[in-house]
Design a protein around this motif. Structure first.
Motif, mmCIF file in Angstrom:
data_model
loop_
_atom_site.group_PDB
_atom_site.id
_atom_site.type_symbol
_atom_site.label_atom_id
_atom_site.label_comp_id
_atom_site.label_asym_id
_atom_site.label_seq_id
_atom_site.Cartn_x
_atom_site.Cartn_y
_atom_site.Cartn_z
ATOM 1 N N LEU A 1 0.745 -1.262 -0.045
ATOM 2 C CA LEU A 1 -0.056 -0.232 0.020
ATOM 3 C C LEU A 1 0.917 1.278 -0.017
ATOM 4 C CD1 LEU A 1 -2.936 0.887 -0.159
ATOM 5 C CD2 LEU A 1 -3.090 0.517 2.292
ATOM 6 N N PRO A 2 1.845 1.250 0.760
ATOM 7 C CA PRO A 2 2.761 2.597 0.708
ATOM 8 C C PRO A 2 3.262 2.843 -0.589
ATOM 9 C CG PRO A 2 3.242 1.155 2.553
ATOM 10 C CD PRO A 2 2.478 0.595 1.860
ATOM 11 N N LEU A 3 3.754 1.780 -1.207
ATOM 12 C CA LEU A 3 4.384 2.015 -2.482
ATOM 13 C C LEU A 3 3.108 2.590 -3.564
ATOM 14 C CD1 LEU A 3 6.644 -1.008 -3.159
ATOM 15 C CD2 LEU A 3 7.184 1.445 -2.978
ATOM 16 N N ALA A 4 1.749 1.960 -3.292
ATOM 17 C CA ALA A 4 0.724 2.234 -4.341
ATOM 18 C C ALA A 4 0.545 3.737 -4.089
ATOM 19 C CB ALA A 4 -0.622 1.584 -3.641
ATOM 20 N N ILE A 5 0.553 4.271 -2.950
ATOM 21 C CA ILE A 5 0.341 5.791 -2.708
ATOM 22 C C ILE A 5 1.577 6.338 -3.601
ATOM 23 C CG2 ILE A 5 0.533 7.798 -1.091
ATOM 24 C CD1 ILE A 5 -0.558 5.587 0.899
ATOM 25 N N GLU B 1 -0.934 4.266 -8.030
ATOM 26 C CA GLU B 1 -1.730 3.456 -8.114
ATOM 27 C C GLU B 1 -3.175 3.527 -7.570
ATOM 28 O OE1 GLU B 1 1.768 0.163 -8.259
ATOM 29 O OE2 GLU B 1 0.156 -0.224 -6.763
ATOM 30 N N LEU B 2 -3.235 4.648 -6.481
ATOM 31 C CA LEU B 2 -4.654 4.904 -6.156
ATOM 32 C C LEU B 2 -5.375 5.974 -6.929
ATOM 33 C CD1 LEU B 2 -3.905 5.235 -2.041
ATOM 34 C CD2 LEU B 2 -4.729 3.263 -3.468
ATOM 35 N N PHE B 3 -6.541 5.687 -7.397
ATOM 36 C CA PHE B 3 -7.146 6.744 -7.751
ATOM 37 C C PHE B 3 -8.610 7.085 -7.426
ATOM 38 C CE2 PHE B 3 -9.957 4.302 -10.729
ATOM 39 C CZ PHE B 3 -9.307 3.123 -10.429
ATOM 40 N N ILE C 1 -3.448 8.040 3.370
ATOM 41 C CA ILE C 1 -4.456 7.887 2.116
ATOM 42 C C ILE C 1 -5.355 9.232 2.315
ATOM 43 C CG2 ILE C 1 -6.366 6.780 1.560
ATOM 44 C CD1 ILE C 1 -5.048 4.240 2.364
ATOM 45 N N THR C 2 -5.749 9.626 3.512
ATOM 46 C CA THR C 2 -6.773 10.573 3.666
ATOM 47 C C THR C 2 -6.123 11.794 3.030
ATOM 48 O OG1 THR C 2 -7.888 9.359 5.224
ATOM 49 C CG2 THR C 2 -8.178 11.832 5.141
#
Ligand code: G
Ligand code: G
Ligand code: MN
Length: 540
Positions: free
Chosen positions: A297-301, A305-307, A354-355
């Protein structure tokens, strides 16, 4: 097991045999030394000093006792039994050999003491590598010593016994008393299992147990009953130990280490589902998958990769008034919905990142949307967990004020999570309200204590959960319930959003019941940024 350890183990095994051989040799060597000193002319020459080898050997084999005995024997055979000069037959004086014997004894005692010390240190180190430092209970190395190859087996059952409330016990008792309790538990476990069972302490809160394959169902019942019936005491205070048990049982050959890992996963599953014990099943590996996802998840941020997708909220004249931001994760080519990663993130501080990311992104997108429709409002979902971090809230408030979006932004909080810390939630929602950000109570009606939420929290709108909306046309009870919610909300000066409006009929019923806003597939599914832009343009 590394090479050195194997070598050491072999040496230890051979040590006994070696000791016997050396002991016998020492006994045979005394007469040899006697004959040698005699043949070289008696104690008048320095050859007698060869006997130190035997004294040190005695010390080496049996510590200070061995050293002392060897010294006395040497003192006698080279004392009253040995002439000073074998050619003349002149004997030694008593003072002469007594003094020598004393000297031998000194050498024997001191070298023996030294060996004893070294052995004691060595044993201590060996013990410490195979036992837990604080509890003194056998650990994984102990198991590996008796099972160095860890070959796959089919005939065993592995069990993990886990103390779930270990942290609170440590806080209550302190480490010292806690490990005493752990020792009591160990003794109880040993007593209640077959003698062939191997029990080791895997870590501070877990025992690993290897059993031969038996009727694990009846065993598991009995075993957890035994544990439950036992009262444990720490410092004379009765304690509640909350156990979960995991088993790994199976016909395929597996190493015991793999089985222990599976039993751990099963025990975790038992804990999370409030079960006494769970037998490992391949499906439990999903827990592992989730943990892996959390790591990504940290890498996704970082890797974008988050949208966000946006779902419009409309008033009853079907004007778009708001866009709700809903997060998604493009994970290895598959779009994950928030249920698949937000609950995970909520257990960690990642949810704050994330927020924070979400807010920035929503503000950026808002700039574009507001050019198309200046009146448009935005809504973001925030987690209860976010409210625990005052820095995040401060930063959010800062960001919101700087971008001057406070009157166009609303935050949605899920009711069920609001209950975790009501007063904290209240003060943070007040802080948001103070700068002009209104709040929406999300999924209203599905949590608990809804009514006191309505009374106490500074919210402006409630969103009726889609469970109610979707069944409103089918059940008169639901319809009455929704009507009551709407009336109650209006009585408290709150607006009502109905979420999950999929059909015209639902929309019409909601309108008749007095709902203020609607959201649902009838108007639009959640859309990407580009789709949303087009959607807003078409609507103008
Ligand atoms: O879009 P979808 O139906 O999959 O959303 C499921 C749930 O996930 C919704 O109830 C929503 O509250 C939550 N959710 C969506 N986006 C976010 C977000 O950015 N943060 C948090 N905390 N929850 C979100
Ligand atoms: O709980 P929350 O309001 O944050 O979540 C909204 C979620 O509900 C969105 O993820 C969206 O995908 C879903 N949703 C929105 N409209 C509808 C609808 O009309 N029908 C169904 N089944 N789901 C919807
Ligand atoms: Mn929502």
């Amino acid at each position: 097991m590394d090479k050195r350890e194997t070598l050491l183990k072999k040496l230890l095994e051979q040590q006994r045999g070696l000791r016997r051989v050396l002991t016998v040799s020492a006994f045979l060597l005394f007469p040899v030394v006697y004959l040698f000193v005699y043949a070289t002319g008696g104690t008048q020459h320095a050859y007698l000093h060869i006997v130190y080898v035997l004294i040190v050997l005695g010390a080496f084999l049996y510590g200070f006792k061995g050293g002392l005995i060897a010294a006395v024997v040497a003192g006698i055979i080279l004392g009253p039994l040995m002439p000073l000069n074998t050619t003349t037959g002149e004997m030694q004086t008593i003072e002469n050999w007594l003094f020598r014997m004393l000297f031998f004894a000194l050498i024997g005692l001191s070298s023996g003491g030294l060996f004893d010390y070294v052995y004691a240190q060595f044993n201590k180190v060996m013990f410490q590598t195979t036992h837990h430092v604080e509890s003194g209970l056998p650990n994984y190395n102990h198991y590996m010593k008796s099972n160095p190859e860890d070959k796959p087996k089919t005939n065993v059952v592995a069990m993990t016994l886990q103390i779930n409330n270990y942290e609170s016990l440590i806080i209550l008792l302190g480490r010292h008393a806690y490990y005493k309790v752990l020792k009591d538990l160990f003794d109880l476990v040993k007593k209640s299992l077959p003698e062939s069972a191997i029990v080791i302490q895997a870590d501070s809160r877990r025992f690993w147990i290897e059993l031969s394959k038996i009727d694990h169902h009846s065993m598991a019942q009995d075993f957890s009953k035994t544990l439950e019936e036992q009262t444990f005491f720490g410092e004379n205070v009765p304690l509640y130990l909350d156990f979960s048990i995991g088993y790994s049982i199976g016909d395929e050959a597996k190493t015991t280490t793999d089985r222990f890992n599976e039993a751990d996963i099963a025990a975790l599953h038992a804990k999370n589902n409030a079960l006494k014990y769970v037998v490992f099943h391949d499906a439990h590996k999903e827990d592992q998958l989730l943990l892996q996802r959390l790591g990504e998840l940290p890498l996704a941020i970082k890797n974008d990769e988050l949208f966000i997708v946006y779902q419009p909220v409309l008033d009853m004249k079907e004007n778009v008034v708001q866009l709700e931001a809903l997060i998604r994760w493009m994970h290895h080519g598959e779009v994950l919905s928030p249920d698949q990663f937000i609950p995970l993130a909520e257990e960690t501080r990642l949810i704050d990142q994330i927020t924070a990311w979400l807010l920035d992104k929503v503000i950026e997108d808002y700039r574009v949307f507001s050019k198309i429709q200046p009146s448009i409002k935005m809504a973001i979902n925030i987690s209860q967990r976010n409210l625990f971090d005052p820095h995040l809230i401060e930063n959010m408030i800062d960001t919101i004020k700087k971008s001057n979006i406070q009157h166009q932004l609303e935050i949605e909080m899920t009711e069920s999570t609001l209950m975790l810390n009501r007063s904290l939630t209240q003060s943070f929602l007040e802080a948001f309200k103070y700068i002009g950000v209104e709040s929406i109570l999300d999924d209203f009606g599905t949590g608990y204590s809804s009514l006191s939420c309505l009374r106490d929290l500074p919210v402006k709108k409630v969103k009726i959960d889609q469970d109610f909306t979707l069944s409103i046309t089918e059940s008169e009870d639901t319809k009455q319930l929704v009507k009551t919610i709407i009336d109650l909300a209006h009585y408290m000066n709150l607006d009502v959003i109905a979420e999950g409006v999929e059909e015209t009929e639902i929309f019409e019923q909601m309108r008749d019941l007095g709902v203020d806003y609607v959201q649902g597939f009838l108007f639009s599914k959640p859309m990407t940024f580009e789709e949303t832009t087009l959607f807003l343009k078409k609507r103008q």
